[in-house]
Motif scaffolding. Structure first.
Motif, PDB file in Angstrom:
ATOM      1  N   ASP A   1      -0.698  15.064  13.559  1.00  0.00           N
ATOM      2  CA  ASP A   1      -0.800  16.153  14.527  1.00  0.00           C
ATOM      3  C   ASP A   1       0.407  16.160  15.459  1.00  0.00           C
ATOM      4  O   ASP A   1       1.094  15.149  15.625  1.00  0.00           O
ATOM      5  N   GLY A   2       0.645  17.292  16.079  1.00  0.00           N
ATOM      6  CA  GLY A   2       1.819  17.505  16.918  1.00  0.00           C
ATOM      7  C   GLY A   2       1.839  16.739  18.223  1.00  0.00           C
ATOM      8  O   GLY A   2       2.824  16.798  18.961  1.00  0.00           O
ATOM      9  N   ASP A   3       0.772  15.987  18.508  1.00  0.00           N
ATOM     10  CA  ASP A   3       0.760  15.171  19.720  1.00  0.00           C
ATOM     11  C   ASP A   3       0.467  13.707  19.404  1.00  0.00           C
ATOM     12  O   ASP A   3       0.070  12.941  20.256  1.00  0.00           O
ATOM     13  N   ASP A   4       0.686  13.306  18.138  1.00  0.00           N
ATOM     14  CA  ASP A   4       0.504  11.920  17.720  1.00  0.00           C
ATOM     15  C   ASP A   4       1.845  11.310  17.349  1.00  0.00           C
ATOM     16  O   ASP A   4       2.851  12.010  17.270  1.00  0.00           O
ATOM     17  N   TRP A   5       1.869  10.025  17.103  1.00  0.00           N
ATOM     18  CA  TRP A   5       3.090   9.360  16.653  1.00  0.00           C
ATOM     19  C   TRP A   5       2.723   8.203  15.744  1.00  0.00           C
ATOM     20  O   TRP A   5       1.599   7.719  15.763  1.00  0.00           O
ATOM     21  N   TRP A   6       3.698   7.778  14.936  1.00  0.00           N
ATOM     22  CA  TRP A   6       3.525   6.669  14.013  1.00  0.00           C
ATOM     23  C   TRP A   6       4.406   5.505  14.412  1.00  0.00           C
ATOM     24  O   TRP A   6       5.510   5.705  14.945  1.00  0.00           O
ATOM     25  N   SER A   7       3.944   4.298  14.083  1.00  0.00           N
ATOM     26  CA  SER A   7       4.837   3.149  14.183  1.00  0.00           C
ATOM     27  C   SER A   7       5.889   3.319  13.087  1.00  0.00           C
ATOM     28  O   SER A   7       5.661   4.035  12.102  1.00  0.00           O
ATOM     29  N   SER A   8       7.003   2.664  13.230  1.00  0.00           N
ATOM     30  CA  SER A   8       8.104   2.841  12.275  1.00  0.00           C
ATOM     31  C   SER A   8       7.786   2.317  10.877  1.00  0.00           C
ATOM     32  O   SER A   8       8.497   2.627   9.928  1.00  0.00           O
ATOM     33  N   LEU A   9       6.719   1.566  10.727  1.00  0.00           N
ATOM     34  CA  LEU A   9       6.352   1.010   9.420  1.00  0.00           C
ATOM     35  C   LEU A   9       5.228   1.769   8.723  1.00  0.00           C
ATOM     36  O   LEU A   9       4.783   1.372   7.644  1.00  0.00           O
ATOM     37  N   PHE A  10       4.753   2.844   9.311  1.00  0.00           N
ATOM     38  CA  PHE A  10       3.585   3.538   8.771  1.00  0.00           C
ATOM     39  C   PHE A  10       3.767   3.942   7.309  1.00  0.00           C
ATOM     40  O   PHE A  10       2.949   3.594   6.456  1.00  0.00           O
ATOM     41  N   LEU A  11       4.808   4.702   6.990  1.00  0.00           N
ATOM     42  CA  LEU A  11       4.979   5.162   5.609  1.00  0.00           C
ATOM     43  C   LEU A  11       5.265   4.017   4.648  1.00  0.00           C
ATOM     44  O   LEU A  11       4.824   4.042   3.498  1.00  0.00           O
ATOM     45  N   GLU A  12       5.966   3.013   5.107  1.00  0.00           N
ATOM     46  CA  GLU A  12       6.219   1.843   4.262  1.00  0.00           C
ATOM     47  C   GLU A  12       4.905   1.146   3.904  1.00  0.00           C
ATOM     48  O   GLU A  12       4.668   0.792   2.746  1.00  0.00           O
ATOM     49  N   LYS A  13       4.030   0.991   4.881  1.00  0.00           N
ATOM     50  CA  LYS A  13       2.724   0.375   4.617  1.00  0.00           C
ATOM     51  C   LYS A  13       1.882   1.248   3.695  1.00  0.00           C
ATOM     52  O   LYS A  13       1.201   0.739   2.806  1.00  0.00           O
ATOM     53  N   MET A  14       1.914   2.550   3.898  1.00  0.00           N
ATOM     54  CA  MET A  14       1.169   3.455   3.016  1.00  0.00           C
ATOM     55  C   MET A  14       1.690   3.352   1.581  1.00  0.00           C
ATOM     56  O   MET A  14       0.911   3.328   0.631  1.00  0.00           O
ATOM     57  N   CYS A  15       2.992   3.281   1.430  1.00  0.00           N
ATOM     58  CA  CYS A  15       3.598   3.164   0.096  1.00  0.00           C
ATOM     59  C   CYS A  15       3.139   1.871  -0.587  1.00  0.00           C
ATOM     60  O   CYS A  15       2.777   1.879  -1.769  1.00  0.00           O
ATOM     61  N   THR A  16       3.142   0.790   0.156  1.00  0.00           N
ATOM     62  CA  THR A  16       2.693  -0.492  -0.390  1.00  0.00           C
ATOM     63  C   THR A  16       1.242  -0.408  -0.831  1.00  0.00           C
ATOM     64  O   THR A  16       0.880  -0.875  -1.926  1.00  0.00           O
ATOM     65  N   LEU A  17       0.392   0.193  -0.007  1.00  0.00           N
ATOM     66  CA  LEU A  17      -1.022   0.337  -0.364  1.00  0.00           C
ATOM     67  C   LEU A  17      -1.205   1.203  -1.612  1.00  0.00           C
ATOM     68  O   LEU A  17      -2.032   0.900  -2.476  1.00  0.00           O
ATOM     69  N   ILE A  18      -0.430   2.269  -1.698  1.00  0.00           N
ATOM     70  CA  ILE A  18      -0.507   3.152  -2.866  1.00  0.00           C
ATOM     71  C   ILE A  18      -0.137   2.391  -4.133  1.00  0.00           C
ATOM     72  O   ILE A  18      -0.785   2.528  -5.171  1.00  0.00           O
ATOM     73  N   GLN A  19       0.899   1.574  -4.047  1.00  0.00           N
ATOM     74  CA  GLN A  19       1.320   0.796  -5.215  1.00  0.00           C
ATOM     75  C   GLN A  19       0.302  -0.273  -5.583  1.00  0.00           C
ATOM     76  O   GLN A  19       0.071  -0.533  -6.767  1.00  0.00           O
ATOM     77  N   GLN A  20      -0.331  -0.877  -4.587  1.00  0.00           N
ATOM     78  CA  GLN A  20      -1.295  -1.944  -4.847  1.00  0.00           C
ATOM     79  C   GLN A  20      -2.651  -1.413  -5.290  1.00  0.00           C
ATOM     80  O   GLN A  20      -3.345  -2.058  -6.078  1.00  0.00           O
ATOM     81  N   TYR A  21      -3.042  -0.258  -4.762  1.00  0.00           N
ATOM     82  CA  TYR A  21      -4.378   0.280  -5.001  1.00  0.00           C
ATOM     83  C   TYR A  21      -4.293   1.746  -5.413  1.00  0.00           C
ATOM     84  O   TYR A  21      -4.607   2.634  -4.628  1.00  0.00           O
ATOM     85  N   PRO A  22      -3.874   2.014  -6.648  1.00  0.00           N
ATOM     86  CA  PRO A  22      -3.759   3.409  -7.081  1.00  0.00           C
ATOM     87  C   PRO A  22      -5.114   4.122  -7.039  1.00  0.00           C
ATOM     88  O   PRO A  22      -6.099   3.615  -7.579  1.00  0.00           O
ATOM     89  N   CYS A  23      -5.158   5.233  -6.368  1.00  0.00           N
ATOM     90  CA  CYS A  23      -6.358   6.073  -6.347  1.00  0.00           C
ATOM     91  C   CYS A  23      -5.963   7.482  -5.920  1.00  0.00           C
ATOM     92  O   CYS A  23      -4.790   7.786  -5.755  1.00  0.00           O
ATOM     93  N   LEU A  24      -6.923   8.335  -5.719  1.00  0.00           N
ATOM     94  CA  LEU A  24      -6.659   9.742  -5.456  1.00  0.00           C
ATOM     95  C   LEU A  24      -6.456  10.066  -3.985  1.00  0.00           C
ATOM     96  O   LEU A  24      -5.677  10.946  -3.629  1.00  0.00           O
TER      97      LEU A  24
END
Length: 126
Positions: free
Chosen positions: A90-113
């Protein structure tokens, strides 16, 4: 880490001029850089659009639509997405600098929809 996963980051925007710059900067500061940002201005009546327009980065696409609510803005952003992995912020939230990296790791470890994440609030004294 192989950069085969690419994200389309959808940012619905409606009257968030006080926050949107920090939101966009938190996305741009990601350690994982294979992403596009689609900011969908949903008929803002403040300076939100102009603030995003001033941020220069080739990964940002700023589009406008008539006000229809956050779900309509998200759906419009999805229709413009170039990549298979859709991420919302959302336009008033923010992410830590590692958010997408962690998401990518989870996607690779746990493939799902579908993946979700939890919010963290780090406030001193609270």
């Amino acid at each position: 880490m192989e950069n085969k996963i690419k994200f389309s980051v959808i940012v619905p925007l409606y009257n968030k001029e006080l926050y949107i710059e920090n939101t966009i900067l938190s996305i741009l500061k990601q350690s994982y850089t294979d992403f596009e940002i689609i900011v969908v201005d949903d008929g803002s009546t403040d300076n939100s659009y102009e603030i995003v327009e001033r941020i220069q980065d080739s990964r940002i696409r700023l589009v406008s639509k008539k006000n229809g609510g956050v779900s309509a803005a998200r759906n419009y952003g999805i229709s413009l997405a170039r990549y298979s992995y859709i991420v919302f912020i959302d336009g008033d939230d923010w992410w830590s600098s590692l958010f997408l990296e962690k998401m990518c790791t989870l996607i690779q470890q746990y493939p799902c929809l579908l993946y979700t994440s939890d919010a963290a609030d780090e406030l001193d004294g609270v």
